[in-house]
Design a protein around this motif. Sequence first.
Motif, PDB file in Angstrom:
ATOM      1  N   LYS A 183     -13.813   5.875 -23.842  1.00 61.82           N
ATOM      2  CA  LYS A 183     -14.492   4.892 -24.678  1.00 61.82           C
ATOM      3  C   LYS A 183     -14.062   3.466 -24.345  1.00 61.82           C
ATOM      4  O   LYS A 183     -14.864   2.565 -24.267  1.00 61.82           O
ATOM      5  N   ALA A 184     -12.801   3.284 -24.171  1.00 62.16           N
ATOM      6  CA  ALA A 184     -12.353   1.946 -23.752  1.00 62.16           C
ATOM      7  C   ALA A 184     -12.869   1.700 -22.350  1.00 62.16           C
ATOM      8  O   ALA A 184     -13.027   2.611 -21.560  1.00 62.16           O
ATOM      9  N   GLU A 185     -13.101   0.421 -22.006  1.00 60.76           N
ATOM     10  CA  GLU A 185     -13.683   0.090 -20.711  1.00 60.76           C
ATOM     11  C   GLU A 185     -12.636   0.034 -19.621  1.00 60.76           C
ATOM     12  O   GLU A 185     -12.717  -0.787 -18.726  1.00 60.76           O
ATOM     13  N   GLN A 186     -11.629   0.879 -19.727  1.00 57.30           N
ATOM     14  CA  GLN A 186     -10.606   0.897 -18.707  1.00 57.30           C
ATOM     15  C   GLN A 186     -10.902   1.996 -17.708  1.00 57.30           C
ATOM     16  O   GLN A 186     -11.366   3.084 -18.079  1.00 57.30           O
ATOM     17  N   ARG A 187     -10.629   1.718 -16.432  1.00 52.04           N
ATOM     18  CA  ARG A 187     -10.860   2.715 -15.397  1.00 52.04           C
ATOM     19  C   ARG A 187      -9.533   3.287 -14.969  1.00 52.04           C
ATOM     20  O   ARG A 187      -8.644   2.550 -14.539  1.00 52.04           O
ATOM     21  N   ILE A 188      -9.438   4.587 -15.056  1.00 59.30           N
ATOM     22  CA  ILE A 188      -8.197   5.251 -14.672  1.00 59.30           C
ATOM     23  C   ILE A 188      -8.543   6.480 -13.870  1.00 59.30           C
ATOM     24  O   ILE A 188      -9.659   6.999 -13.943  1.00 59.30           O
ATOM     25  N   VAL A 189      -7.609   6.916 -13.070  1.00 63.91           N
ATOM     26  CA  VAL A 189      -7.814   8.096 -12.248  1.00 63.91           C
ATOM     27  C   VAL A 189      -6.611   9.016 -12.428  1.00 63.91           C
ATOM     28  O   VAL A 189      -5.468   8.548 -12.519  1.00 63.91           O
ATOM     29  N   ASN A 190      -6.924  10.309 -12.515  1.00 63.73           N
ATOM     30  CA  ASN A 190      -5.870  11.307 -12.628  1.00 63.73           C
ATOM     31  C   ASN A 190      -5.483  11.724 -11.212  1.00 63.73           C
ATOM     32  O   ASN A 190      -6.215  12.448 -10.554  1.00 63.73           O
ATOM     33  N   LEU A 191      -4.367  11.236 -10.753  1.00 59.87           N
ATOM     34  CA  LEU A 191      -3.961  11.472  -9.372  1.00 59.87           C
ATOM     35  C   LEU A 191      -2.778  12.429  -9.347  1.00 59.87           C
ATOM     36  O   LEU A 191      -1.648  12.055  -9.629  1.00 59.87           O
ATOM     37  N   ARG A 192      -3.101  13.675  -9.063  1.00 60.25           N
ATOM     38  CA  ARG A 192      -2.085  14.734  -9.025  1.00 60.25           C
ATOM     39  C   ARG A 192      -1.239  14.724 -10.298  1.00 60.25           C
ATOM     40  O   ARG A 192      -0.010  14.790 -10.269  1.00 60.25           O
ATOM     41  N   GLY A 193      -1.929  14.593 -11.434  1.00 56.70           N
ATOM     42  CA  GLY A 193      -1.253  14.633 -12.722  1.00 56.70           C
ATOM     43  C   GLY A 193      -0.772  13.290 -13.219  1.00 56.70           C
ATOM     44  O   GLY A 193      -0.303  13.177 -14.352  1.00 56.70           O
ATOM     45  N   GLU A 194      -0.888  12.247 -12.389  1.00 60.41           N
ATOM     46  CA  GLU A 194      -0.442  10.913 -12.792  1.00 60.41           C
ATOM     47  C   GLU A 194      -1.661  10.036 -13.094  1.00 60.41           C
ATOM     48  O   GLU A 194      -2.613  10.003 -12.321  1.00 60.41           O
ATOM     49  N   GLN A 214     -13.276   4.700  -1.597  1.00 57.07           N
ATOM     50  CA  GLN A 214     -11.856   4.871  -1.273  1.00 57.07           C
ATOM     51  C   GLN A 214     -11.017   4.130  -2.313  1.00 57.07           C
ATOM     52  O   GLN A 214     -11.363   3.020  -2.725  1.00 57.07           O
ATOM     53  N   ILE A 215      -9.918   4.778  -2.702  1.00 53.05           N
ATOM     54  CA  ILE A 215      -8.958   4.100  -3.581  1.00 53.05           C
ATOM     55  C   ILE A 215      -7.705   3.806  -2.775  1.00 53.05           C
ATOM     56  O   ILE A 215      -7.069   4.726  -2.251  1.00 53.05           O
ATOM     57  N   VAL A 216      -7.369   2.527  -2.679  1.00 53.58           N
ATOM     58  CA  VAL A 216      -6.109   2.125  -2.053  1.00 53.58           C
ATOM     59  C   VAL A 216      -5.101   1.955  -3.183  1.00 53.58           C
ATOM     60  O   VAL A 216      -5.240   1.061  -4.019  1.00 53.58           O
ATOM     61  N   VAL A 217      -4.101   2.838  -3.226  1.00 52.48           N
ATOM     62  CA  VAL A 217      -3.115   2.780  -4.302  1.00 52.48           C
ATOM     63  C   VAL A 217      -1.986   1.844  -3.884  1.00 52.48           C
ATOM     64  O   VAL A 217      -1.351   2.030  -2.838  1.00 52.48           O
ATOM     65  N   ALA A 218      -1.749   0.814  -4.696  1.00 51.47           N
ATOM     66  CA  ALA A 218      -0.722  -0.191  -4.387  1.00 51.47           C
ATOM     67  C   ALA A 218       0.328  -0.202  -5.488  1.00 51.47           C
ATOM     68  O   ALA A 218       0.044   0.123  -6.646  1.00 51.47           O
ATOM     69  N   GLY A 219       1.549  -0.574  -5.103  1.00 54.06           N
ATOM     70  CA  GLY A 219       2.630  -0.715  -6.075  1.00 54.06           C
ATOM     71  C   GLY A 219       2.701  -2.155  -6.546  1.00 54.06           C
ATOM     72  O   GLY A 219       2.869  -3.065  -5.740  1.00 54.06           O
ATOM     73  N   VAL A 220       2.575  -2.348  -7.866  1.00 43.57           N
ATOM     74  CA  VAL A 220       2.600  -3.703  -8.439  1.00 43.57           C
ATOM     75  C   VAL A 220       3.524  -3.703  -9.649  1.00 43.57           C
ATOM     76  O   VAL A 220       3.259  -3.000 -10.623  1.00 43.57           O
ATOM     77  N   VAL A 275       0.840  -1.203   0.000  1.00 47.59           N
ATOM     78  CA  VAL A 275       0.000   0.000   0.000  1.00 47.59           C
ATOM     79  C   VAL A 275       0.875   1.254   0.000  1.00 47.59           C
ATOM     80  O   VAL A 275       1.795   1.378   0.807  1.00 47.59           O
ATOM     81  N   GLU A 276       0.580   2.161  -0.928  1.00 48.56           N
ATOM     82  CA  GLU A 276       1.331   3.418  -1.000  1.00 48.56           C
ATOM     83  C   GLU A 276       0.541   4.588  -0.440  1.00 48.56           C
ATOM     84  O   GLU A 276       1.078   5.456   0.224  1.00 48.56           O
ATOM     85  N   GLU A 277      -0.748   4.652  -0.714  1.00 48.14           N
ATOM     86  CA  GLU A 277      -1.566   5.730  -0.180  1.00 48.14           C
ATOM     87  C   GLU A 277      -3.052   5.398  -0.386  1.00 48.14           C
ATOM     88  O   GLU A 277      -3.400   4.463  -1.117  1.00 48.14           O
ATOM     89  N   CYS A 278      -3.914   6.158   0.312  1.00 51.85           N
ATOM     90  CA  CYS A 278      -5.360   6.007   0.138  1.00 51.85           C
ATOM     91  C   CYS A 278      -5.949   7.380  -0.177  1.00 51.85           C
ATOM     92  O   CYS A 278      -5.597   8.379   0.466  1.00 51.85           O
ATOM     93  N   VAL A 279      -6.830   7.427  -1.170  1.00 50.09           N
ATOM     94  CA  VAL A 279      -7.491   8.683  -1.535  1.00 50.09           C
ATOM     95  C   VAL A 279      -8.981   8.413  -1.721  1.00 50.09           C
ATOM     96  O   VAL A 279      -9.404   7.263  -1.883  1.00 50.09           O
ATOM     97  N   GLU A 280      -9.767   9.482  -1.712  1.00 43.50           N
ATOM     98  CA  GLU A 280     -11.214   9.342  -1.884  1.00 43.50           C
ATOM     99  C   GLU A 280     -11.572   9.375  -3.355  1.00 43.50           C
ATOM    100  O   GLU A 280     -10.903  10.010  -4.170  1.00 43.50           O
ATOM    101  N   LEU A 281     -12.663   8.712  -3.681  1.00 45.86           N
ATOM    102  CA  LEU A 281     -13.184   8.725  -5.050  1.00 45.86           C
ATOM    103  C   LEU A 281     -14.664   9.054  -4.964  1.00 45.86           C
ATOM    104  O   LEU A 281     -15.472   8.264  -4.452  1.00 45.86           O
ATOM    105  N   MET A 282     -15.042  10.258  -5.441  1.00 44.63           N
ATOM    106  CA  MET A 282     -16.433  10.698  -5.346  1.00 44.63           C
ATOM    107  C   MET A 282     -17.201  10.221  -6.561  1.00 44.63           C
ATOM    108  O   MET A 282     -16.723  10.292  -7.697  1.00 44.63           O
ATOM    109  N   ASN A 283     -18.396   9.750  -6.319  1.00 41.61           N
ATOM    110  CA  ASN A 283     -19.226   9.199  -7.383  1.00 41.61           C
ATOM    111  C   ASN A 283     -20.308  10.206  -7.742  1.00 41.61           C
ATOM    112  O   ASN A 283     -21.397  10.198  -7.191  1.00 41.61           O
TER     113      ASN A 283
END
Length: 722
Positions: A621-632, A654-660, A589-597
Amino acid sequence: MTQDDINRQAFREEATELLTELESALLELEENPDDHDLVDRVFRAMHTIKGSGAMFGFDDIAAFTHDVETVFDHVRNGQMAVTKDLLDLTLAARDTISYLLDCADTGEAVDLERTRGVTSGLRKLVPSSLAEGGREIEPETAATEDEPGSSSVTYRIRFRPEETIFFSGSNPLALIDELAELGACRTFAHLESVPALEELNPEHCYTWWDIILTTSRGEDAIRDVFIFVEDDCELSIVKIDEGGDFDEHADYKKLGEILVERGDLSHDDLEKVLRNRPPIGEVLSSAGMVSRQQVDSALAEQKAVREMRKTRTRQEAAEPATSIRVAADKLDELVDLVGELVIVQARISQVVSERRDPLLTTLSEELERLSDELRDSTLNIRMLPIGTTFSKFRRLVRDLSDELGKKIELVTHGAETELDKTVIERLNDPLVHLLRNSIDHGIERPETRTTAGKPEWGTIVLSAQHSGGEVHIRIEDDGKGMDPKVIFDKAVERGIIAADSDISDKEAFSLIFQPGFSTASEVTSVSGRGVGMDVVKRSIDALRGSVDVDSKVGEGTVINVKLPLTLAIIDGLQVRVADEYFVIPLTMVEECVELMNRAEDARKAGMDDVGTDQQLAVRPKAEQRIVNLRGEIVPYIRLREWFHSPGDRPAIEQIVVAGVDGMRVGIVVDTVIGEHQTVIKSLGRLYRNVEGISGATIKGDGTMALILDVPRLVQCVNRERP
């Protein structure tokens, strides 16, 4: 299991450790051929294997090791030099002893040609002047004739075996005969303890010995004679004369001093006898030869030295045992019990917190403290230095580089780094494969390296170090490196990726872990078939670890392996999705952030999800889910959808950001509960193959939480949503 079976099992365990020690000492000796301490380590390991083998019925091992030991004894005596041929054959002898052990376990017939080949090769290395039948110096005379630069030392040896020494298969007379081979030897047998015939037990030893030995060999050589019975006897070795050191005294000690020093006469008894005689100080003082002050000064010195020696003797006698041998399955059972205790303690803490009773709260906190200390102590017992594994790799690099005609030096750092016993056992095969690849594909041949302006000898650095709750292992070579473009083209050719794929160099390097992938132009006996790196990754993933690769063409390759310290209990982050609980390993786990719906806003913007001011989640359009996290841009996986959890999503997730694998991946959950001490429980057979789940744990309220296998989960999602 009979006592004989237990003894033979103990010998197998001891022999395995000694063979590891023997191999390690031989490889170190190759680098430092003049180091006499290493020669002694080699000899002592073989001597112990020989003696223990004979004691527990492994006669073939004892006989074979005796032949090898005899040759190496010439090295120990400075009569033979340490050469590569000698080390090659001694290492082969080490492997043969291991083979004989295996044959004893399996009942397989021993290949006598193999053992004869090794001993024959060793005998050919012995100079003709030392060969059997042509020895110029017999052992008995060798000890009495000083070698140039050496001097004879006289020792007083008191050997008092326990009465039951015969039960261990030892023969005291054989030991004394062996001792006599070291030099001039005078033996005095003490028979006063021998009982009358009608009381005598023929299976008991009632005799003990005083031996005066003059030899040019060191004290270690004497102790080696008694190495197998040192726990079954009282052994005292005292240097009583050494060339030059005692010559200032024309006469040796007085009879009373010798008897007292040996322990045959007490000071009190001696004093009783001498009481009627005037002290020597008074005699000398009365004769006017010395002053009273001079006598008092000498007596003070005598008293001080005696007290110092007594103190030192008491400290040595009080030295506690530093280690004991415990069966691994007993440790595993202890860890299981501690795990159960941790679970019960967590349940008690939860119940107590609901009752708000001050006394119960205090007791619960005390129980938690003790439980934590017991858990840490127990897990530490299972920790072993990874150096035990590193030492095996020296042999691998040596033999394989010889086979391939390469010159490679293995440098290790962090051998003292500790890892759980199970992790070390399961780490061996992946590391062997990575090293074999570095040797075969990484390091160039000497002529190629010289042409490229590199040193003729290639270097592989194997290092380990702690980093938080992980151990990082790094394998670095200075070979030819890997070209990401070549890997990309090969992956396209094999249909692993599309030709128009846009991937980074790091992602290209990770393709080598795909099944069947290989860039080798030819298949060798070592590697090149593309089988293995995918297995390496699966093995490390199974340990809840990770592996990544970095490389530069012409400069070399670095492989980083990250592993958890233990597989039994981990720190986890507990999360909830609907009514289900999950645990994510905290090390990932690297960090946790909120995700508003905000669906309405998203629909207006033509997006799926919109985050806070800090992040913006989009599903184009693609069914991929991505989040813009401080520009990343960070891809994420929504557990509710992946595990088909019922109910609606909360307004704020909540988004738990993990390093993989060097990437950041978000795991979307309903709620982050907090850190949780996680005792890992295996899943049943029916659930063992559920992808994305590595195990389960029991929470404080007795319910279960599933432990996420994040790397495998990411792989599954990528496979289903390309």
